[in-house]
Design a protein around this motif. Structure first.
Motif, PDB file in Angstrom:
ATOM      1  N   GLU A 139      -2.668  39.610  -8.858  1.00 53.40           N
ATOM      2  CA  GLU A 139      -1.719  38.779  -9.605  1.00 53.40           C
ATOM      3  C   GLU A 139      -1.072  37.710  -8.739  1.00 53.40           C
ATOM      4  O   GLU A 139      -0.235  36.956  -9.213  1.00 53.40           O
ATOM      5  N   SER A 140      -1.413  37.653  -7.481  1.00 47.84           N
ATOM      6  CA  SER A 140      -0.890  36.704  -6.484  1.00 47.84           C
ATOM      7  C   SER A 140       0.638  36.624  -6.464  1.00 47.84           C
ATOM      8  O   SER A 140       1.215  35.562  -6.319  1.00 47.84           O
ATOM      9  N   SER A 141       1.261  37.784  -6.656  1.00 50.02           N
ATOM     10  CA  SER A 141       2.708  37.852  -6.438  1.00 50.02           C
ATOM     11  C   SER A 141       2.979  39.137  -5.670  1.00 50.02           C
ATOM     12  O   SER A 141       2.392  40.171  -5.960  1.00 50.02           O
ATOM     13  N   GLY A 142       3.804  39.055  -4.665  1.00 58.12           N
ATOM     14  CA  GLY A 142       4.037  40.225  -3.840  1.00 58.12           C
ATOM     15  C   GLY A 142       2.945  40.381  -2.800  1.00 58.12           C
ATOM     16  O   GLY A 142       2.171  39.467  -2.523  1.00 58.12           O
ATOM     17  N   THR A 143       2.871  41.575  -2.241  1.00 63.96           N
ATOM     18  CA  THR A 143       1.954  41.848  -1.141  1.00 63.96           C
ATOM     19  C   THR A 143       1.088  43.051  -1.456  1.00 63.96           C
ATOM     20  O   THR A 143       1.567  44.030  -2.009  1.00 63.96           O
ATOM     21  N   VAL A 144      -0.184  42.963  -1.091  1.00 59.11           N
ATOM     22  CA  VAL A 144      -1.092  44.113  -1.151  1.00 59.11           C
ATOM     23  C   VAL A 144      -1.643  44.335   0.252  1.00 59.11           C
ATOM     24  O   VAL A 144      -1.743  43.401   1.046  1.00 59.11           O
ATOM     25  N   SER A 145      -1.973  45.587   0.526  1.00 65.39           N
ATOM     26  CA  SER A 145      -2.442  45.945   1.862  1.00 65.39           C
ATOM     27  C   SER A 145      -3.709  46.775   1.770  1.00 65.39           C
ATOM     28  O   SER A 145      -3.987  47.403   0.747  1.00 65.39           O
ATOM     29  N   ILE A 146      -4.446  46.785   2.865  1.00 63.73           N
ATOM     30  CA  ILE A 146      -5.671  47.577   2.944  1.00 63.73           C
ATOM     31  C   ILE A 146      -5.749  48.198   4.341  1.00 63.73           C
ATOM     32  O   ILE A 146      -5.228  47.622   5.296  1.00 63.73           O
TER      33      ILE A 146
END
Length: 162
Positions: free
Chosen positions: A139-146
């Motif tokens: 959603e290109s809002s906030g942060t995601v991590s891997i």
């Protein structure tokens, strides 16, 4: 007493002391390549970025298939109403996708998640071929991590004779 084994797939196929790819039956595993990474990576973008998980194989025959096994670990979203999108690429082409890993919901942080999948690919080449995973913030809002907390993700490539 002498035992003789003959036939198209018998011992007579290796009497010249050379087991070659041409002598192996369809479905035989010709080679295995393995890769892994535990480098934690973050994204705030809907543009796909490398996860660091990659492996390269050079098929022995253009008719071979490549079985790709992926275990992508440590996926986490850091904000509500988004998700981690993960794709498998051969070179720059997408050949498989996990679209809703780490869940879309109103919770601001989801515990680390994992996804595993397999793809039977036909690269039709004998050139070195690179497989890798990429990820994005759906959603290109906030942060995601891997690879959160430096957990390992793995990729295994198996060349299968045809």
């Amino acid at each position: 007493m002498t035992t003789t084994i003959t036939g198209a797939t018998g011992v007579n196929q290796i009497t010249d002391d050379a087991i070659t790819v041409a002598k192996l039956p369809a479905g035989a595993v010709l080679q295995v390549v393995y890769g892994n990474t535990n480098t934690s990576t973050q994204s705030t973008s809907s543009t796909y970025a490398d996860t660091g998980l990659t492996a390269t194989i050079t098929p022995t025959s253009a008719s071979s298939k490549i079985l790709v096994l992926v275990s992508q670990n440590g996926l986490r979203k850091e904000s509500a109403n988004t998700y981690v999108g993960v794709r498998l690429h051969r070179g720059s082409s997408s050949i498989g996708q996990i679209t809703l890993s780490a869940g879309y919901n109103e919770v601001s942080q989801t515990a680390s998640d994992a996804c595993s999948w397999s793809v039977l690919d036909t690269p039709s080449t004998t050139s070195a071929t690179t497989y890798k995973t990429v990820f994005n913030n759906g959603e290109s809002s906030g942060t995601v991590s891997i690879q959160v907390n430096s957990v390992y993700s793995t990729i295994t490539l198996m060349e299968i004779a045809q």
